[in-house]
Design an enzyme around this catalytic site. Structure first.
Site, PDB file in Angstrom:
ATOM      1  N   ASP A 208      59.639 -39.706   2.430  1.00  0.00           N
ATOM      2  CA  ASP A 208      60.135 -39.521   3.788  1.00  0.00           C
ATOM      3  C   ASP A 208      59.422 -40.480   4.737  1.00  0.00           C
ATOM      4  O   ASP A 208      58.228 -40.744   4.600  1.00  0.00           O
ATOM      5  CB  ASP A 208      59.886 -38.070   4.215  1.00  0.00           C
ATOM      6  CG  ASP A 208      60.424 -37.756   5.590  1.00  0.00           C
ATOM      7  OD1 ASP A 208      61.660 -37.670   5.727  1.00  0.00           O
ATOM      8  OD2 ASP A 208      59.615 -37.614   6.533  1.00  0.00           O
ATOM      9  N   GLU A 245      62.697 -43.676   2.254  1.00  0.00           N
ATOM     10  CA  GLU A 245      63.530 -43.603   3.453  1.00  0.00           C
ATOM     11  C   GLU A 245      63.123 -44.720   4.411  1.00  0.00           C
ATOM     12  O   GLU A 245      62.081 -44.661   5.050  1.00  0.00           O
ATOM     13  CB  GLU A 245      63.382 -42.249   4.153  1.00  0.00           C
ATOM     14  CG  GLU A 245      64.328 -42.121   5.332  1.00  0.00           C
ATOM     15  CD  GLU A 245      63.946 -41.007   6.294  1.00  0.00           C
ATOM     16  OE1 GLU A 245      64.839 -40.559   7.037  1.00  0.00           O
ATOM     17  OE2 GLU A 245      62.769 -40.604   6.330  1.00  0.00           O
TER      18      GLU A 245
END
Length: 494
Positions: A208, A245
């Site tokens: 993330d 990401e």
């Protein structure tokens, strides 16, 4: 000369590691990941055994596994505000997580964990209590459950200029306390956390907010991780699959090219452009050059999706379950096209940005329930259980390692193409019927359309297409048909 040889050896070793981190470690010919967003570990274990494995899925992306802050109303995003690395969340505890990973691996389904390396929780009034009972004071950057103190974080600052590299990578993303990954101590805690998950049998990680961390820090962390656990069926010296990401629309100060050698990178432009096309804002005929021809990353570096848990909640071109006909067409095209490493979404119903997953009066996540057709009925959407989607997972397995060929279009929004001599897809996104003899590239015979039905006991429950000795078949997709797509493959031959 000795120094040069050593430098070359280290360089080649680093290149080998980064290449290995692009390998999802799939089992057999399976090659599709599903994101079971906010599911409980016990439910994922059962889903692996009873649904995903029999239908040929390759892996599951799971929600963050480590302890998070408890936020009023229990919005989904509380999972992205960690306060320790204890494996206790609303999805279950460490024992339940380990059981799920083992059971899924036993049936050939790999597990990929969404991990939070960039930050800890944002500000909270007073003492925060986490899902494992750990206390923390985020406003003071005090997280005893790790432990982290203020010295383990970057100085507090706000991201006001997204073209400023320092702000993007060292200030606080939406107020989340930004860890200093250049610190040896912070690195050691992150590596310890990831290695524990590897020991439990996971196959890799979605990282993330990767663009908010310096690539050189991530390179060190990834390179320090253990090999995958051979006791869970991984080969010796296998590396964890990394997908990161990185939101890059092509004009970002921090670009995807800084990360794509470290592992796969989320290709957000794929999501936006496939939405534009199937919403009718761009003719489907232009999809003939889909992939690098659109400026996307190379196929082995691109982690692709129609929507994800973030952008499905945004207004804009991205499709989600609320536009089911277009969504199924886009997903069918996605799964039929050879480009990218593919993940499909499995959502829960939402009305706003903060909607929590289905829960009971005590705020416990509830298990999905199914109707007689296997579809979810109690607040879970479960797109992966829609026949039009899971059937295309089977299509993708059937055509693996074949090239796209035989492209046809009507100059507008009707298209078709082959995958070698093993599969054929046709799509009609026009307001009039597609009725035409088309080259399916398939061997002669009768084939079931796996979108409208299934092959059961030697007969089709939906449409069928007869292919002649030249590979041609009559294809009809009405403008008002329930589904605007038709798919044939060699494993659905009558």
């Amino acid at each position: 000369m000795i120094k040069f040889a050593l430098a070359l050896t280290l360089c080649l070793a680093g290149a080998s590691l980064s290449l290995a981190q692009h390998n999802p470690q799939w089992w057999g010919n399976r090659n599709t990941i599903v994101h079971l967003f906010e599911w409980k570990w016990s439910d994922i274990a059962e889903e692996c055994e009873t649904f995903l494995a029999p239908r040929g899925f390759a892996g599951v992306q799971v929600s963050p596994v480590n302890e998070n802050i408890i936020s009023a109303g229990r919005p989904w995003w509380e999972r992205y505000q960690p306060i320790s690395y204890k494996l206790t969340t609303r999805s279950g505890n460490e024992e339940e997580f380990a059981d799920m990973v083992r059971r899924c691996n036993d049936v050939g389904i790999r597990i990929y964990v969404d991990v939070l390396l960039n930050h800890m929780s944002g500000d909270f009034d007073g003492v925060a209590v986490g899902t494992a009972g750990t206390e923390a004071e985020p406003s003071k950057k005090s997280f005893p459950g790790v432990p982290y103190t203020a010295q383990d974080f970057h100085p507090s600052c706000e991201i006001t200029d997204w073209n400023n590299r320092f702000q993007v990578q060292e200030c606080e993303l939406v107020g989340l306390k930004d860890l200093n990954q250049h610190s040896d101590y912070v690195r050691s805690k992150l590596i310890e956390f990831l290695d524990h998950l590897i020991e439990l049998g996971v196959a890799g990680f979605r990282v993330d907010a990767a663009k908010h961390m310096a690539a050189e820090d991530l390179e060190y962390i990834y390179g320090s991780l253990s090999n995958l656990n051979i006791e869970h069926g991984f080969p010796h010296n296998a590396r964890p699959f990394i997908f990161q990401e990185v939101i890059d629309h092509g004009h970002e100060t921090v670009s995807r090219e800084e990360y794509n050698q470290l592992g796969a990178v989320t290709e957000f432009r794929f999501s936006e452009e496939i939405g534009n096309a199937f919403r009718g804002n761009n003719a489907l005929k232009w999809l003939q050059s889909w992939g690098t021809g659109w400026g996307f990353l190379s196929s082995e570096q691109a982690f692709t999706f129609v929507d994800n848990h973030d952008n499905q909640r945004d207004q804009g071109s991205v499709l989600n379950y609320k536009s089911p006909r277009q969504y199924k067409m886009a997903t069918a095209f996605h799964l039929a096209n050879p480009y990218g490493i593919i993940r499909v979404m499995s959502s829960f119903a939402f009305d706003d940005q903060d909607t929590p997953p289905p829960q009971d009066a005590q705020e416990n996540i509830i298990s999905p329930e199914f109707d007689e057709d296997g579809a979810c009925v109690n607040g879970w959407i479960c797109e992966h259980r829609w026949r039009q989607i899971y059937a295309m997972v089977g299509f993708k397995n059937a055509v693996r390692d074949t090239e796209l060929s035989g492209w046809w279009d009507n100059g507008d929004n009707q298209i078709s193409f082959c995958r070698g001599n093993k599969g054929f897809l046709a799509v009609n996104n026009n307001q009039y019927d597609l009725s035409q003899e088309l080259n399916t590239c398939l061997p002669a015979g009768e084939y079931c359309d796996v979108i409208s039905g299934s092959l059961i006991d030697g007969a089709c429950t939906g449409k069928s297409v007869t292919v002649n000795e030249h590979g041609y078949g009559y294809i009809h997709i009405g403008s008002d048909d329930f589904d605007g797509v038709l798919a044939l493959h060699v494993n659905a031959k009558v």
